[in-house]
Design a protein around this motif. Sequence first.
Motif, PDB file in Angstrom:
ATOM      1  N   THR A   7       0.815  -1.211   0.000  1.00 35.14           N
ATOM      2  CA  THR A   7       0.000   0.000   0.000  1.00 35.14           C
ATOM      3  C   THR A   7       0.849   1.262   0.000  1.00 35.14           C
ATOM      4  OG1 THR A   7      -0.182   0.033   2.419  1.00 35.14           O
ATOM      5  CG2 THR A   7      -1.873  -1.183   1.192  1.00 35.14           C
ATOM      6  N   GLU A  46       2.379  -8.304  -6.510  1.00 36.61           N
ATOM      7  CA  GLU A  46       1.255  -9.238  -6.654  1.00 36.61           C
ATOM      8  C   GLU A  46       0.081  -8.818  -5.771  1.00 36.61           C
ATOM      9  OE1 GLU A  46       0.723 -11.561  -8.942  1.00 36.61           O
ATOM     10  OE2 GLU A  46       2.624 -10.845  -9.757  1.00 36.61           O
ATOM     11  N   THR A  47       0.373  -8.386  -4.546  1.00 39.33           N
ATOM     12  CA  THR A  47      -0.695  -7.916  -3.659  1.00 39.33           C
ATOM     13  C   THR A  47      -1.351  -6.676  -4.249  1.00 39.33           C
ATOM     14  OG1 THR A  47       0.398  -8.824  -1.716  1.00 39.33           O
ATOM     15  CG2 THR A  47      -1.231  -7.089  -1.333  1.00 39.33           C
ATOM     16  N   TRP A  48      -0.550  -5.763  -4.766  1.00 36.08           N
ATOM     17  CA  TRP A  48      -1.072  -4.548  -5.384  1.00 36.08           C
ATOM     18  C   TRP A  48      -1.971  -4.913  -6.563  1.00 36.08           C
ATOM     19  CZ3 TRP A  48      -0.265  -2.666 -10.347  1.00 36.08           C
ATOM     20  CH2 TRP A  48      -0.730  -1.368 -10.586  1.00 36.08           C
ATOM     21  N   ARG A  49      -1.512  -5.846  -7.412  1.00 36.42           N
ATOM     22  CA  ARG A  49      -2.317  -6.274  -8.572  1.00 36.42           C
ATOM     23  C   ARG A  49      -3.649  -6.869  -8.123  1.00 36.42           C
ATOM     24  NH1 ARG A  49       0.980  -9.352 -13.201  1.00 36.42           N
ATOM     25  NH2 ARG A  49      -1.032 -10.355 -13.208  1.00 36.42           N
ATOM     26  N   GLU A  50      -3.615  -7.692  -7.079  1.00 37.12           N
ATOM     27  CA  GLU A  50      -4.858  -8.279  -6.565  1.00 37.12           C
ATOM     28  C   GLU A  50      -5.804  -7.194  -6.061  1.00 37.12           C
ATOM     29  OE1 GLU A  50      -3.663 -11.106  -3.617  1.00 37.12           O
ATOM     30  OE2 GLU A  50      -2.663 -12.381  -5.088  1.00 37.12           O
ATOM     31  N   ASN A  51      -5.256  -6.185  -5.404  1.00 39.26           N
ATOM     32  CA  ASN A  51      -6.074  -5.108  -4.842  1.00 39.26           C
ATOM     33  C   ASN A  51      -6.720  -4.248  -5.914  1.00 39.26           C
ATOM     34  OD1 ASN A  51      -5.515  -5.890  -2.226  1.00 39.26           O
ATOM     35  ND2 ASN A  51      -3.859  -4.420  -1.955  1.00 39.26           N
ATOM     36  N   ALA A  53      -7.336  -5.296  -9.149  1.00 37.38           N
ATOM     37  CA  ALA A  53      -7.920  -6.118 -10.216  1.00 37.38           C
ATOM     38  C   ALA A  53      -9.374  -5.753 -10.501  1.00 37.38           C
ATOM     39  CB  ALA A  53      -7.799  -7.598  -9.880  1.00 37.38           C
ATOM     40  N   ASP A  54     -10.166  -5.497  -9.473  1.00 38.25           N
ATOM     41  CA  ASP A  54     -11.571  -5.151  -9.678  1.00 38.25           C
ATOM     42  C   ASP A  54     -11.736  -3.762 -10.298  1.00 38.25           C
ATOM     43  OD1 ASP A  54     -12.411  -7.583  -8.703  1.00 38.25           O
ATOM     44  OD2 ASP A  54     -12.690  -6.834  -6.659  1.00 38.25           O
ATOM     45  N   TRP A  60      -7.028  -6.354 -17.612  1.00 42.71           N
ATOM     46  CA  TRP A  60      -5.766  -6.791 -17.047  1.00 42.71           C
ATOM     47  C   TRP A  60      -5.501  -8.238 -17.436  1.00 42.71           C
ATOM     48  CZ3 TRP A  60      -2.407  -3.765 -14.378  1.00 42.71           C
ATOM     49  CH2 TRP A  60      -1.331  -4.415 -13.766  1.00 42.71           C
ATOM     50  N   SER A  62      -2.617 -11.555 -17.175  1.00 45.52           N
ATOM     51  CA  SER A  62      -1.475 -12.037 -16.395  1.00 45.52           C
ATOM     52  C   SER A  62      -0.389 -12.533 -17.296  1.00 45.52           C
ATOM     53  CB  SER A  62      -1.900 -13.173 -15.494  1.00 45.52           C
ATOM     54  OG  SER A  62      -2.823 -12.701 -14.570  1.00 45.52           O
TER      55      SER A  62
END
Length: 62
Positions: A7, A46-51, A53-54, A60, A62
């Motif tokens: 974050t 990866e965490t940023w991408r997951e956050n 994604a919506d 997007w 992969s």
Amino acid sequence: MTDADPTDVDWEDPERCPWCGAAVRDGGAGFIEHVEEHPDCAAAFETWRENIADDIGGEWTS
């Protein structure tokens, strides 16, 4: 290097990793090379991408 906080992101300089501040060759392939070599930055990315994604839906890949 300590664990990167997904974050705490600084996207201001495309020639630097937004988490650790290390110089990268460029904001594209150079950034990907960097995260492949630095596990803390890879985990934060990866965490940023997951956050986000919506936020971007089907655009997007992969």
